[in-house]
Design a protein around this motif. Structure first.
Motif, PDB file in Angstrom:
ATOM      1  N   THR A  87     -47.940  38.462 -59.637  1.00  0.00           N
ATOM      2  CA  THR A  87     -47.607  39.652 -58.854  1.00  0.00           C
ATOM      3  C   THR A  87     -46.405  39.392 -57.955  1.00  0.00           C
ATOM      4  N   ILE A  88     -46.341  38.200 -57.374  1.00  0.00           N
ATOM      5  CA  ILE A  88     -45.232  37.853 -56.492  1.00  0.00           C
ATOM      6  C   ILE A  88     -43.930  37.722 -57.272  1.00  0.00           C
ATOM      7  N   ARG A  89     -43.994  37.128 -58.469  1.00  0.00           N
ATOM      8  CA  ARG A  89     -42.765  36.719 -59.159  1.00  0.00           C
ATOM      9  C   ARG A  89     -42.350  37.627 -60.315  1.00  0.00           C
ATOM     10  N   THR A  90     -43.147  38.657 -60.627  1.00  0.00           N
ATOM     11  CA  THR A  90     -42.821  39.483 -61.787  1.00  0.00           C
ATOM     12  C   THR A  90     -41.526  40.273 -61.602  1.00  0.00           C
ATOM     13  N   GLN A  91     -40.836  40.500 -62.702  1.00  0.00           N
ATOM     14  CA  GLN A  91     -39.641  41.344 -62.715  1.00  0.00           C
ATOM     15  C   GLN A  91     -39.715  42.368 -63.859  1.00  0.00           C
ATOM     16  N   VAL A  92     -40.929  42.722 -64.246  1.00  0.00           N
ATOM     17  CA  VAL A  92     -41.092  43.669 -65.344  1.00  0.00           C
ATOM     18  C   VAL A  92     -40.713  45.072 -64.892  1.00  0.00           C
ATOM     19  N   ASP A  93     -40.568  45.976 -65.849  1.00  0.00           N
ATOM     20  CA  ASP A  93     -40.198  47.359 -65.548  1.00  0.00           C
ATOM     21  C   ASP A  93     -41.323  48.076 -64.798  1.00  0.00           C
ATOM     22  N   PHE A  94     -40.960  49.168 -64.137  1.00  0.00           N
ATOM     23  CA  PHE A  94     -41.910  49.916 -63.308  1.00  0.00           C
ATOM     24  C   PHE A  94     -43.099  50.430 -64.103  1.00  0.00           C
ATOM     25  N   ASP A  95     -42.852  50.848 -65.348  1.00  0.00           N
ATOM     26  CA  ASP A  95     -43.966  51.375 -66.140  1.00  0.00           C
ATOM     27  C   ASP A  95     -44.968  50.270 -66.488  1.00  0.00           C
ATOM     28  N   VAL A  96     -44.489  49.041 -66.653  1.00  0.00           N
ATOM     29  CA  VAL A  96     -45.380  47.914 -66.909  1.00  0.00           C
ATOM     30  C   VAL A  96     -46.195  47.604 -65.659  1.00  0.00           C
ATOM     31  N   VAL A  97     -45.560  47.693 -64.505  1.00  0.00           N
ATOM     32  CA  VAL A  97     -46.276  47.487 -63.246  1.00  0.00           C
ATOM     33  C   VAL A  97     -47.390  48.528 -63.095  1.00  0.00           C
ATOM     34  N   ALA A  98     -47.078  49.782 -63.393  1.00  0.00           N
ATOM     35  CA  ALA A  98     -48.067  50.847 -63.260  1.00  0.00           C
ATOM     36  C   ALA A  98     -49.244  50.630 -64.213  1.00  0.00           C
ATOM     37  N   ALA A  99     -48.937  50.219 -65.449  1.00  0.00           N
ATOM     38  CA  ALA A  99     -50.003  49.963 -66.422  1.00  0.00           C
ATOM     39  C   ALA A  99     -50.866  48.787 -65.985  1.00  0.00           C
ATOM     40  N   ALA A 100     -50.221  47.729 -65.463  1.00  0.00           N
ATOM     41  CA  ALA A 100     -50.972  46.565 -64.987  1.00  0.00           C
ATOM     42  C   ALA A 100     -51.861  46.946 -63.808  1.00  0.00           C
ATOM     43  N   LYS A 101     -51.344  47.770 -62.903  1.00  0.00           N
ATOM     44  CA  LYS A 101     -52.144  48.206 -61.760  1.00  0.00           C
ATOM     45  C   LYS A 101     -53.396  48.948 -62.216  1.00  0.00           C
ATOM     46  N   ALA A 102     -53.251  49.811 -63.195  1.00  0.00           N
ATOM     47  CA  ALA A 102     -54.411  50.562 -63.695  1.00  0.00           C
ATOM     48  C   ALA A 102     -55.451  49.621 -64.287  1.00  0.00           C
ATOM     49  N   GLU A 103     -54.999  48.604 -65.028  1.00  0.00           N
ATOM     50  CA  GLU A 103     -55.921  47.636 -65.612  1.00  0.00           C
ATOM     51  C   GLU A 103     -56.608  46.811 -64.517  1.00  0.00           C
ATOM     52  N   ILE A 104     -55.846  46.428 -63.496  1.00  0.00           N
ATOM     53  CA  ILE A 104     -56.417  45.652 -62.394  1.00  0.00           C
ATOM     54  C   ILE A 104     -57.433  46.492 -61.629  1.00  0.00           C
ATOM     55  N   ASP A 105     -57.104  47.751 -61.365  1.00  0.00           N
ATOM     56  CA  ASP A 105     -58.037  48.633 -60.651  1.00  0.00           C
ATOM     57  C   ASP A 105     -59.333  48.802 -61.436  1.00  0.00           C
TER      58      ASP A 105
END
Length: 212
Positions: free
Chosen positions: A35-53
């Motif tokens: 989470t600290i070091r990622t540089q992925v695109d915003f849509d990947v961040v949003a998808a990861a957040k949904a999976e984490i939630d």
């Protein structure tokens, strides 16, 4: 289904619990670093957040009431699995694997990554203090009763680089309920932080027999 009744746990039960929860903690620890070091695109961040939630909601469906605390087994073993320094179920713990040698020295080798950064590329001074407080406390304790921090002083010799580190401590003397300990934190180039402290035997433990 895992039923958590520590008073009745056997050594095999403890290892079974460890085998279930320790890998989860390692995964969450890796997630923190990612989470600290990622540089992925915003849509990947949003998808990861949904999976984490979603995963968080599943884990929250059945929880302890309050913190993990310290669980004492029938064997006398302590399960401090939520501890911020050594807890195998605490993903913000390094965690420290503490060793005791025949001379009375307590030591550990460990790795600190991006989650522990203060100055760029270096360990936050408060994290160094946390680790040394724990290691000196381990040295001051007798294996039966803990001793809690009364005072601790630190001298920051230089900045501590993130990466592989070593901490160690030993006691210098005991005076009644007070035990005095010294120690240090080091990276590959030597000592970075020196510490000394006074550790107090808690009132509830006074008068109990210690080891021979």
């Amino acid at each position: 289904m895992l039923e958590f009744t520590p008073e009745n746990l056997s050594a095999a039960d403890v290892e079974r619990l460890r085998a279930v929860y320790e890998p989860l903690t390692r995964s969450v620890r890796a997630l923190i670093d990612a989470t600290i070091r990622t540089q992925v695109d915003f849509d990947v961040v949003a998808a990861a957040k949904a999976e984490i939630d979603s995963a968080t909601a599943r884990l929250q469906s059945k929880q302890l009431d309050g913190t993990f605390g310290i669980r004492y087994l029938s064997t006398g073993e302590r399960m401090a699995w939520g501890n911020v320094a050594i807890g195998i179920r605490n993903p913000i713990a390094p965690p420290l694997e503490v060793h005791h040698d025949a001379s009375g020295t307590v030591w550990c080798d460990f790795h600190l990554g991006a989650a522990y950064e203060g100055p760029p590329g270096h360990v936050h001074g408060g994290v160094a203090a946390l680790i040394l407080d724990h290691i000196l406390g381990e040295a001051a304790s007798d294996g039966v009763n803990p001793r809690f921090t009364g005072t601790i002083s630190l001298r920051y010799v230089r900045a501590t680089r993130l990466g592989h580190l070593h901490a160690e401590a030993t006691t210098t003397r005991t005076d009644g309920v007070k035990t005095f300990a010294v120690g240090h934190l080091a990276d590959d180039d030597g000592v970075t932080v020196q510490a000394e402290g006074v550790f107090i035997l808690p009132r509830w433990a006074r008068g109990q027999p210690g080891p021979e």
